[in-house]
Design a protein around this motif. Sequence first.
Motif, PDB file in Angstrom:
ATOM      1  N   VAL A 125       0.856  -1.185   0.000  1.00  0.00           N
ATOM      2  CA  VAL A 125       0.000   0.000   0.000  1.00  0.00           C
ATOM      3  C   VAL A 125       0.892   1.235   0.000  1.00  0.00           C
ATOM      4  O   VAL A 125       1.921   1.256   0.669  1.00  0.00           O
ATOM      5  CB  VAL A 125      -0.912   0.038   1.251  1.00  0.00           C
ATOM      6  CG1 VAL A 125      -1.834   1.246   1.205  1.00  0.00           C
ATOM      7  CG2 VAL A 125      -1.724  -1.245   1.375  1.00  0.00           C
ATOM      8  N   GLY A 126       0.505   2.247  -0.759  1.00  0.00           N
ATOM      9  CA  GLY A 126       1.140   3.554  -0.646  1.00  0.00           C
ATOM     10  C   GLY A 126       2.400   3.779  -1.442  1.00  0.00           C
ATOM     11  O   GLY A 126       3.005   4.842  -1.334  1.00  0.00           O
ATOM     12  N   LYS A 127       2.809   2.813  -2.273  1.00  0.00           N
ATOM     13  CA  LYS A 127       4.103   2.987  -2.932  1.00  0.00           C
ATOM     14  C   LYS A 127       4.121   4.139  -3.944  1.00  0.00           C
ATOM     15  O   LYS A 127       5.125   4.849  -4.045  1.00  0.00           O
ATOM     16  CB  LYS A 127       4.576   1.695  -3.588  1.00  0.00           C
ATOM     17  CG  LYS A 127       3.633   1.007  -4.522  1.00  0.00           C
ATOM     18  CD  LYS A 127       4.218  -0.332  -4.978  1.00  0.00           C
ATOM     19  CE  LYS A 127       3.231  -1.089  -5.856  1.00  0.00           C
ATOM     20  NZ  LYS A 127       2.071  -1.578  -5.054  1.00  0.00           N
ATOM     21  N   THR A 128       3.020   4.347  -4.680  1.00  0.00           N
ATOM     22  CA  THR A 128       3.010   5.443  -5.648  1.00  0.00           C
ATOM     23  C   THR A 128       3.038   6.792  -4.937  1.00  0.00           C
ATOM     24  O   THR A 128       3.793   7.695  -5.319  1.00  0.00           O
ATOM     25  CB  THR A 128       1.784   5.356  -6.562  1.00  0.00           C
ATOM     26  OG1 THR A 128       1.821   4.124  -7.282  1.00  0.00           O
ATOM     27  CG2 THR A 128       1.766   6.503  -7.559  1.00  0.00           C
ATOM     28  N   GLY A 129       2.246   6.948  -3.882  1.00  0.00           N
ATOM     29  CA  GLY A 129       2.246   8.202  -3.135  1.00  0.00           C
ATOM     30  C   GLY A 129       3.585   8.487  -2.491  1.00  0.00           C
ATOM     31  O   GLY A 129       4.076   9.625  -2.521  1.00  0.00           O
ATOM     32  N   VAL A 130       4.205   7.465  -1.900  1.00  0.00           N
ATOM     33  CA  VAL A 130       5.518   7.639  -1.275  1.00  0.00           C
ATOM     34  C   VAL A 130       6.566   7.967  -2.326  1.00  0.00           C
ATOM     35  O   VAL A 130       7.423   8.831  -2.123  1.00  0.00           O
ATOM     36  CB  VAL A 130       5.908   6.381  -0.474  1.00  0.00           C
ATOM     37  CG1 VAL A 130       7.375   6.408  -0.074  1.00  0.00           C
ATOM     38  CG2 VAL A 130       5.026   6.265   0.767  1.00  0.00           C
ATOM     39  N   LYS A 131       6.502   7.282  -3.476  1.00  0.00           N
ATOM     40  CA  LYS A 131       7.430   7.588  -4.576  1.00  0.00           C
ATOM     41  C   LYS A 131       7.307   9.040  -5.001  1.00  0.00           C
ATOM     42  O   LYS A 131       8.311   9.744  -5.190  1.00  0.00           O
ATOM     43  CB  LYS A 131       7.169   6.642  -5.748  1.00  0.00           C
ATOM     44  CG  LYS A 131       8.026   6.890  -6.990  1.00  0.00           C
ATOM     45  CD  LYS A 131       7.251   7.634  -8.076  1.00  0.00           C
ATOM     46  CE  LYS A 131       6.066   6.838  -8.578  1.00  0.00           C
ATOM     47  NZ  LYS A 131       5.321   7.554  -9.636  1.00  0.00           N
ATOM     48  N   GLU A 132       6.063   9.517  -5.152  1.00  0.00           N
ATOM     49  CA  GLU A 132       5.851  10.903  -5.566  1.00  0.00           C
ATOM     50  C   GLU A 132       6.336  11.887  -4.509  1.00  0.00           C
ATOM     51  O   GLU A 132       6.882  12.942  -4.829  1.00  0.00           O
ATOM     52  CB  GLU A 132       4.363  11.127  -5.862  1.00  0.00           C
ATOM     53  CG  GLU A 132       3.864  10.438  -7.114  1.00  0.00           C
ATOM     54  CD  GLU A 132       4.450  11.034  -8.381  1.00  0.00           C
ATOM     55  OE1 GLU A 132       4.687  12.257  -8.408  1.00  0.00           O
ATOM     56  OE2 GLU A 132       4.665  10.272  -9.346  1.00  0.00           O
ATOM     57  N   ALA A 133       6.143  11.560  -3.233  1.00  0.00           N
ATOM     58  CA  ALA A 133       6.583  12.455  -2.155  1.00  0.00           C
ATOM     59  C   ALA A 133       8.108  12.518  -2.080  1.00  0.00           C
ATOM     60  O   ALA A 133       8.685  13.592  -1.876  1.00  0.00           O
ATOM     61  CB  ALA A 133       6.002  11.994  -0.825  1.00  0.00           C
ATOM     62  N   ILE A 134       8.769  11.372  -2.229  1.00  0.00           N
ATOM     63  CA  ILE A 134      10.237  11.374  -2.235  1.00  0.00           C
ATOM     64  C   ILE A 134      10.752  12.184  -3.415  1.00  0.00           C
ATOM     65  O   ILE A 134      11.688  12.979  -3.290  1.00  0.00           O
ATOM     66  CB  ILE A 134      10.781   9.931  -2.278  1.00  0.00           C
ATOM     67  CG1 ILE A 134      10.416   9.182  -0.999  1.00  0.00           C
ATOM     68  CG2 ILE A 134      12.305   9.931  -2.471  1.00  0.00           C
ATOM     69  CD1 ILE A 134      10.734   7.697  -1.048  1.00  0.00           C
ATOM     70  N   PHE A 135      10.118  11.989  -4.576  1.00  0.00           N
ATOM     71  CA  PHE A 135      10.519  12.769  -5.748  1.00  0.00           C
ATOM     72  C   PHE A 135      10.346  14.264  -5.500  1.00  0.00           C
ATOM     73  O   PHE A 135      11.230  15.070  -5.799  1.00  0.00           O
ATOM     74  CB  PHE A 135       9.705  12.355  -6.973  1.00  0.00           C
ATOM     75  CG  PHE A 135       9.819  13.326  -8.116  1.00  0.00           C
ATOM     76  CD1 PHE A 135      10.960  13.364  -8.890  1.00  0.00           C
ATOM     77  CD2 PHE A 135       8.788  14.221  -8.386  1.00  0.00           C
ATOM     78  CE1 PHE A 135      11.085  14.279  -9.945  1.00  0.00           C
ATOM     79  CE2 PHE A 135       8.897  15.134  -9.428  1.00  0.00           C
ATOM     80  CZ  PHE A 135      10.050  15.162 -10.212  1.00  0.00           C
ATOM     81  N   ALA A 136       9.189  14.660  -4.966  1.00  0.00           N
ATOM     82  CA  ALA A 136       8.939  16.084  -4.722  1.00  0.00           C
ATOM     83  C   ALA A 136       9.987  16.672  -3.797  1.00  0.00           C
ATOM     84  O   ALA A 136      10.465  17.793  -4.006  1.00  0.00           O
ATOM     85  CB  ALA A 136       7.541  16.268  -4.132  1.00  0.00           C
ATOM     86  N   ALA A 137      10.376  15.910  -2.773  1.00  0.00           N
ATOM     87  CA  ALA A 137      11.378  16.387  -1.819  1.00  0.00           C
ATOM     88  C   ALA A 137      12.746  16.514  -2.471  1.00  0.00           C
ATOM     89  O   ALA A 137      13.436  17.533  -2.327  1.00  0.00           O
ATOM     90  CB  ALA A 137      11.445  15.424  -0.631  1.00  0.00           C
ATOM     91  N   LEU A 138      13.165  15.486  -3.209  1.00  0.00           N
ATOM     92  CA  LEU A 138      14.497  15.496  -3.811  1.00  0.00           C
ATOM     93  C   LEU A 138      14.560  16.432  -5.011  1.00  0.00           C
ATOM     94  O   LEU A 138      15.614  17.026  -5.290  1.00  0.00           O
ATOM     95  CB  LEU A 138      14.899  14.080  -4.212  1.00  0.00           C
ATOM     96  CG  LEU A 138      15.079  13.112  -3.035  1.00  0.00           C
ATOM     97  CD1 LEU A 138      15.382  11.705  -3.532  1.00  0.00           C
ATOM     98  CD2 LEU A 138      16.193  13.596  -2.102  1.00  0.00           C
TER      99      LEU A 138
END
Length: 486
Positions: A125-138
Motif C-alpha cells: 500500500v502507498g508505494k506510488t504516493g511515497v514515490k511521488e513524495a520522495i521525488f517532490a522532496a528530492l
Amino acid sequence: MAAVARILDWPVDEADDLPLALWDAISIARAVKGVANADFQVSGVEIDSRDVLPGDLFFALKGENMDGHRFLEMAFAKGAAAAVVDRPVDYPHILVSDTTAALEALAKASRARTSAQIVGVTGSVGKTGVKEAIFAALDRSSRGAAHRSVKSYNNHVGVPLSLARMPSRSRFGIFEMGMNHSGEIAALTRQVRPHVAVVTTIAPAHIEMLGSEEAIADAKGEIFEGVEPGGVAIIPADSPHYARLKAKAEQYFLTVVGFGRSAHADVRLLDTIAAANGGSLVTADMGDRRVCYTIAEPGEHWVMNSLAVMAAVRAAGGDLGAAGVALADMAGLAGRGARVEIEAQDGGHALLIDESYNANPASMRATLAQLGKTAARRRIAVLGSMKELGEHGPAFHAALAQPLTDAHVDFAVLVGDEMKALADELGKSPVAELGKPVRFAHCQNPAEARQALAEFGVESGDAILVKGSNSVGLGALVKALAAKEA
C-alpha cells in the motif's frame, strides 16, 4: 576585474560535460546493439503512440495481441524523432532483433551512465504516493535534477521505460516496483540497482497469487537483492513482518532503518496533531535530531508514509527541510486521494475523494477511517471490488462492514461481484457489534453505481469516497461526477 575573475573561476561541474540531449543515435545503437539508419537526437522515450511528444524515441514493442509497428505512422505524425524497430522502415530508426530486449538494454545503459542516487520503492500500500513524495522532496532540494517513474510504471515494461527516460544529468532517481508474483521484484531491482530501498507496508494485496502475508513480505523483500553495496533498507517498524524484512535486508549487508511508532524505530513518530489544512503536524525522532513538519495529505496512513519519506530523503543525501516543505505542498494524486469539489444536485457543492485507482483490505480500512474523520453533512462510500484476494476474498470484503459503520457512512454503493459478501453482511439483521445499519445498494458496474448515487441524491456538504481496484472502472465514475456530465 574581480567580476572577470569570478567568471573565470566558475566552479566546474562534471555534469557540464554531459550531452544535453537525452540520447543520440550512436549511443542508442551502441546500447541496444542495433544499427542506426540516420543521425538523430531524442528528448524522450515512449512506447504508446498516443502519448508521443515531438522529439521522442518510439519503441515499437510487440505483444501477444499488439504490434507497435502498426502505429509508426501515428508516432511520427505526432513528432517522433526516431523509432526502435525489428524491421527496416521509411523513418529514422534503430534496427534490432527484439524491441522489448532493446528497451531493457537502453535502460541498463541509462543506469550505468548515471551518478545519481537511486531510490527504489515497493510495498503493498502507498508505494506510488511515497514515490511521488520522495521525488517532490528530492526535486526541490536538487532544483529540478530529480527523475522518477511516472504514474504507476512499476512492472516489467514500466521500469525499464522509466530508466531509459532518466537524463544523464539527474542527481536523484526514484523508481516504483510492483508485483503480483514471486520473483518479479527481484528482476526489477536488478535493473534499478537502488542505493536506498523502501518497503512502505505489508498487507494482503495479491494474496491470491502468493497465499500468505509472509509470502508477500518475502516477495517485497526481493527489492533488497539489487541494492548497491553499502545501501540502505527502509522498512516499517510497526509491521508484524519487520523481523522478516530486516533479516532479508541484512543478508545483503544493508543498513536497516525502521520507521513507525515502535520503540525500536530509527525514525520514530513522537507526536501528531490535526493541522488546519486537514493534514497533520508531525514530530519525529530521527536519532540525532527531532524534526517537525506539516503534511497536506490527510490520514494516519500518510503520517506513516511521511516517516518513510523522511528516512529515504536522508539516506539519499537530500535536504530534510526541503522534504518538509514538499510534504506540506503535496496535493492528492488522481485516483489516490485527490479531493475535488463537485456540484451537488441541490445546486450547492459536495466533496469528492478520488481513491479509484487501487484497493486492498488495508487501504480500504485506512480510507474509510479517514472518511469518518472528514467533516461532512453526510458520508457516502462508493466501494468497488478488491481483486486478487482469491479464496480470502469473501471474508475480506465482508469485514468492511465494521469500518463502514465506524466511519458513520450514511449510504454505501457496492460495485462488483466480489462486493456481494459485504452486501450480505450489511443486509443481515442489526447486531450489536455493527450498531446502526448502513443503507446500501449493490451494483454490477459503474453505470449502475452512478444511477444509485443519483437516486440517493448528492447534496450540499456531502463527502463521497470512491475507491476500488482499477479494473472495476470507478475512475470513469469520478470523471463523470467531476465533469457534471448528464
